[in-house]
Design an enzyme around this catalytic site. Structure first.
Site, PDB file in Angstrom:
ATOM      1  N   ILE A 184       7.499  -2.121   7.065  1.00 37.02           N
ATOM      2  CA  ILE A 184       7.501  -0.664   7.075  1.00 37.02           C
ATOM      3  C   ILE A 184       8.085  -0.152   5.762  1.00 37.02           C
ATOM      4  O   ILE A 184       9.185  -0.536   5.365  1.00 37.02           O
ATOM      5  CB  ILE A 184       8.320  -0.110   8.252  1.00 37.02           C
ATOM      6  CG1 ILE A 184       7.783  -0.645   9.587  1.00 37.02           C
ATOM      7  CG2 ILE A 184       8.305   1.414   8.239  1.00 37.02           C
ATOM      8  CD1 ILE A 184       6.354  -0.269   9.876  1.00 37.02           C
ATOM      9  N   LYS A 185       7.340   0.717   5.111  1.00 34.64           N
ATOM     10  CA  LYS A 185       7.777   1.268   3.826  1.00 34.64           C
ATOM     11  C   LYS A 185       8.367   2.656   4.064  1.00 34.64           C
ATOM     12  O   LYS A 185       7.711   3.525   4.653  1.00 34.64           O
ATOM     13  CB  LYS A 185       6.572   1.352   2.886  1.00 34.64           C
ATOM     14  CG  LYS A 185       6.873   1.255   1.411  1.00 34.64           C
ATOM     15  CD  LYS A 185       5.547   1.154   0.658  1.00 34.64           C
ATOM     16  CE  LYS A 185       5.767   0.974  -0.821  1.00 34.64           C
ATOM     17  NZ  LYS A 185       4.472   0.960  -1.538  1.00 34.64           N
ATOM     18  N   VAL A 186       9.614   2.845   3.624  1.00 32.24           N
ATOM     19  CA  VAL A 186      10.287   4.138   3.798  1.00 32.24           C
ATOM     20  C   VAL A 186      10.802   4.621   2.447  1.00 32.24           C
ATOM     21  O   VAL A 186      11.133   3.811   1.574  1.00 32.24           O
ATOM     22  CB  VAL A 186      11.463   4.048   4.803  1.00 32.24           C
ATOM     23  CG1 VAL A 186      10.971   3.607   6.172  1.00 32.24           C
ATOM     24  CG2 VAL A 186      12.560   3.121   4.298  1.00 32.24           C
ATOM     25  N   ALA A 188       3.212  -1.009   4.722  1.00 35.02           N
ATOM     26  CA  ALA A 188       2.513   0.197   5.153  1.00 35.02           C
ATOM     27  C   ALA A 188       3.541   1.319   5.224  1.00 35.02           C
ATOM     28  O   ALA A 188       4.585   1.166   5.864  1.00 35.02           O
ATOM     29  CB  ALA A 188       1.854  -0.018   6.511  1.00 35.02           C
ATOM     30  N   THR A 195       0.858  -1.182   0.000  1.00 33.10           N
ATOM     31  CA  THR A 195       0.000   0.000   0.000  1.00 33.10           C
ATOM     32  C   THR A 195       0.895   1.232   0.000  1.00 33.10           C
ATOM     33  O   THR A 195       2.103   1.139   0.205  1.00 33.10           O
ATOM     34  CB  THR A 195      -0.916   0.047   1.244  1.00 33.10           C
ATOM     35  OG1 THR A 195      -0.108   0.261   2.418  1.00 33.10           O
ATOM     36  CG2 THR A 195      -1.710  -1.246   1.399  1.00 33.10           C
TER      37      THR A 195
END
Length: 217
Positions: free
Chosen positions: A82-84, A56, A27
């Site tokens: 975790i998307k960074v 996310a 997402t």
């Protein structure tokens, strides 16, 4: 190759998950906006549907705030990745998060140099954006090939997650080159099964079977 679906639409995710072919979900803030739902609520529901990684994304741009948001997102479920963003602060956050055992998807990758840094930072996934590179008049698949070569040269564990996929040909080419994962919009993922000769052949088989007057069982 693993298949992730790129959407925050829980109905689409549930339908595709029931096929047994779905390995995860990605997402981003734009997809959350399209869902019309609070990020924590919709992400939690997605994690209940899918056992694999659910990416996310943090919305902060500085390290401290990224870590604060990452802590909140991580509490949703154990399968959160975790998307960074691929910035220096993003890479710093990636290193800190993976060092504490969390999955990290480093996104918005547009060069092999960026992908190399992400792997050095311990990224679980690197997301090169194929379609957006194509939009610049450059073959996005060349980037996938460059990253594959670099990662193989140094035995990096980071998985290449081909993103910004626009067509079934993108999926095929990414698979040929050796991307570990393709994250695909629902419509494209459903199109992978389609071929006119399959439809024609099935129609002929069913017509011939009907002529026999038989039933199985």
């Amino acid at each position: 190759m693993k298949f992730f679906v790129d959407t925050a639409d829980v109905n689409e995710i549930r339908e595709l998950s029931e096929t047994g072919l779905l390995d995860g979900v990605t997402t981003n803030p734009s997809l959350i906006m399209k869902s019309g739902r609070p990020i924590l609520e919709v992400t939690r529901e997605i994690c209940e549907i899918v056992d694999g990684p659910v990416s996310a994304e943090v919305t902060a741009v500085d390290f401290k705030e990224m870590m604060r948001e990452a802590d909140i997102l991580s509490k949703i479920a154990d399968n959160i990745a975790i998307k960074v963003p691929l910035t220096m602060d993003g890479l710093k956050a990636c290193k800190a998060l993976t060092s504490s055992g969390r999955m990290v998807n480093v996104t918005l990758c547009f060069s092999a140099n960026q992908a190399l840094l992400a792997a050095k930072a311990g990224a679980t996934f690197i997301s090169p954006f194929i379609g957006r590179i194509d939009d610049m008049g450059i073959d996005g698949m060349e980037l996938i090939a460059e990253i594959r070569t670099i990662y193989d040269n140094y035995d990096f564990d980071t998985e290449i997650l081909a993103a910004s996929i626009r067509s079934v040909n993108h999926v095929k080419q990414a698979a040929i080159i050796g991307a570990d994962v393709a994250t695909v919009p629902p419509a494209v993922l459903k199109s992978l099964v389609k071929h006119p000769l399959t439809d024609k052949g099935l129609e002929a088989f069913l017509a011939d079977w009907a002529k026999t007057g038989q039933k199985i069982g």
